[in-house]
Design a protein around this motif. Structure first.
Motif, PDB file in Angstrom:
ATOM      1  N   LEU A 160       0.834  -1.209   0.000  1.00 30.75           N
ATOM      2  CA  LEU A 160       0.000   0.000   0.000  1.00 30.75           C
ATOM      3  C   LEU A 160       0.862   1.250   0.000  1.00 30.75           C
ATOM      4  CD1 LEU A 160      -2.637   1.504   0.132  1.00 30.75           C
ATOM      5  CD2 LEU A 160      -2.736   1.046   2.601  1.00 30.75           C
ATOM      6  N   TRP A 180      -7.228   6.958  -1.177  1.00 34.85           N
ATOM      7  CA  TRP A 180      -6.170   6.419  -0.326  1.00 34.85           C
ATOM      8  C   TRP A 180      -6.624   6.360   1.127  1.00 34.85           C
ATOM      9  CZ3 TRP A 180      -3.160   3.770  -3.001  1.00 34.85           C
ATOM     10  CH2 TRP A 180      -2.624   4.194  -4.214  1.00 34.85           C
ATOM     11  N   ILE A 183      -8.647   3.148   1.477  1.00 33.75           N
ATOM     12  CA  ILE A 183      -7.818   1.937   1.444  1.00 33.75           C
ATOM     13  C   ILE A 183      -7.025   1.799   2.738  1.00 33.75           C
ATOM     14  CG2 ILE A 183      -5.955   0.759   0.233  1.00 33.75           C
ATOM     15  CD1 ILE A 183      -6.841   2.151  -2.313  1.00 33.75           C
ATOM     16  N   GLU A 184      -6.460   2.902   3.241  1.00 36.17           N
ATOM     17  CA  GLU A 184      -5.717   2.849   4.501  1.00 36.17           C
ATOM     18  C   GLU A 184      -6.616   2.451   5.660  1.00 36.17           C
ATOM     19  OE1 GLU A 184      -3.713   6.483   5.222  1.00 36.17           O
ATOM     20  OE2 GLU A 184      -2.092   6.095   3.789  1.00 36.17           O
TER      21      GLU A 184
END
Length: 346
Positions: A160, A180, A183-184
């Motif tokens: 990632l 992002w 996703i994090e």
């Protein structure tokens, strides 16, 4: 000249402490710098003590403590990266600021820091899964599953972070901050939190209802894992707040109409982010302290007494051949020692 420049920068950062109410943002930056330096110093000492203790007492025979050594190493790396964020200007005075590694690290320090924190959370999840596998799976399957889970805990945050760094140079991978952020949240927060909730609960219930005697080092591993799960859950929630504040800062910074209200709100959110970052570092600093406390012999009488009762060294092994003995009159007498009776019932 370099030393003079470094001292000037450090004095400038700490000057706000003389009048804290004048500029709250700079005051918090100075406090964060001092606290993170203290946290780094203690983290080095404490994690080194944990590793030496594990090696000296030969706890490496237990898979849990081998993984714990890996966790301690990444914990130190996280503390170093966190201090680097506060000391970028003095570091530039020490080395050539045009060095490519330094430029790369300056651009991606925040991404690397979040990736290291994600590794820590996933390693705690791996340690919790190891406790479950120890009590459920034996043999080669146990080692294979542990290896796969550990590799995933290291590679998922690394991949990632790598995609985030590459996206800054390659147009094909460029995504908005909201993407992002999502996703994090999934990799660094939801995944480890789900694992800790499920496997942590199962492990605790297994220990609570079990009457099977456990080796001494496994008892220490159980208590250490319970403490790690509790503190990691707190860290995950604080990290979630920090991620939300970072996204808010990104959105405020990119606004075209930066009036005074937006500027004031940006400063308020930045101050809040510094506070959450300081709180997160405080919890992370306390983790090695707790590990040392739980692993020390002096804490056994007062810590987790219900788990300590399962320690096999508290009971003397007996054989059925010695149950019946002759008394003074030559008759058989049956021994009824409470400890022996408990061992037989188990």
């Amino acid at each position: 000249m370099a030393e003079t420049g470094i001292m000037d920068i450090i004095n400038e950062k700490l000057a706000s402490l003389q009048n804290p109410s004048e500029d709250v943002h700079k005051t918090l930056q100075a406090l964060t710098l001092i606290c993170n330096l203290v946290f780094l110093l203690f983290s080095l000492v404490l994690n080194l003590s944990i590793i030496i203790n594990i090696l000296y007492t030969r706890k490496t025979s237990v898979a849990y403590f081998r993984l714990l050594i890996l966790y301690c190493l990444f914990h130190v790396l996280f503390q170093i990266m966190d201090v680097y964020l506060d000391c970028q200007d003095p570091i530039k005075q020490l080395v050539n600021p045009l060095m490519e590694p330094l430029i790369w690290l300056e651009e991606n320090a925040s991404v690397v820091r979040r990736g290291l924190l994600g590794v820590l959370f996933l390693l705690v999840a791996t340690l919790t899964i190891e406790r479950f596998l120890f009590s459920s799976v034996r043999g080669l399957a146990n080692y294979c599953l542990q290896f796969v889970v550990c590799i995933l805990a290291l590679t998922l945050p690394a991949l990632l972070a790598a995609f985030q760094i590459v996206s800054k140079q390659v147009t094909m991978f460029q995504q908005s901050p909201e993407v992002w952020f999502g996703i994090e949240i999934g990799v660094y927060i939801i995944l480890p939190l789900l694992i800790l909730t499920i496997f942590g609960t199962v492990n605790y219930c297994k220990v609570s209802i079990s009457s099977r005697l456990i080796p001494t080092y496994e008892v220490a591993g159980i208590k250490t894992n319970i403490g790690l799960v509790v503190l990691s859950n707190i860290s995950i929630f604080i990290f979630l707040i920090q991620e939300c504040l970072l996204l808010w800062i990104e959105q405020l910074s990119t606004r075209s109409d930066k009036d005074q209200a937006v500027v004031d709100m940006l400063e308020l959110v930045t101050v809040s982010m510094l506070c959450t970052r300081l709180g997160l570092n405080l919890i992370q600093w306390f983790i090695p302290v707790l590990i040392l406390i739980l692993c020390s012999s002096c804490s056994r009488p007062c810590c987790c007494s219900s788990i300590n009762q399962l320690e096999e060294t508290r009971y003397k092994p007996i054989s059925r051949a010695g149950e019946d003995t002759l008394d003074g009159a030559g008759h058989f007498a049956v021994m009824h020692d409470p400890t022996e009776m408990r061992l037989k019932s188990n």
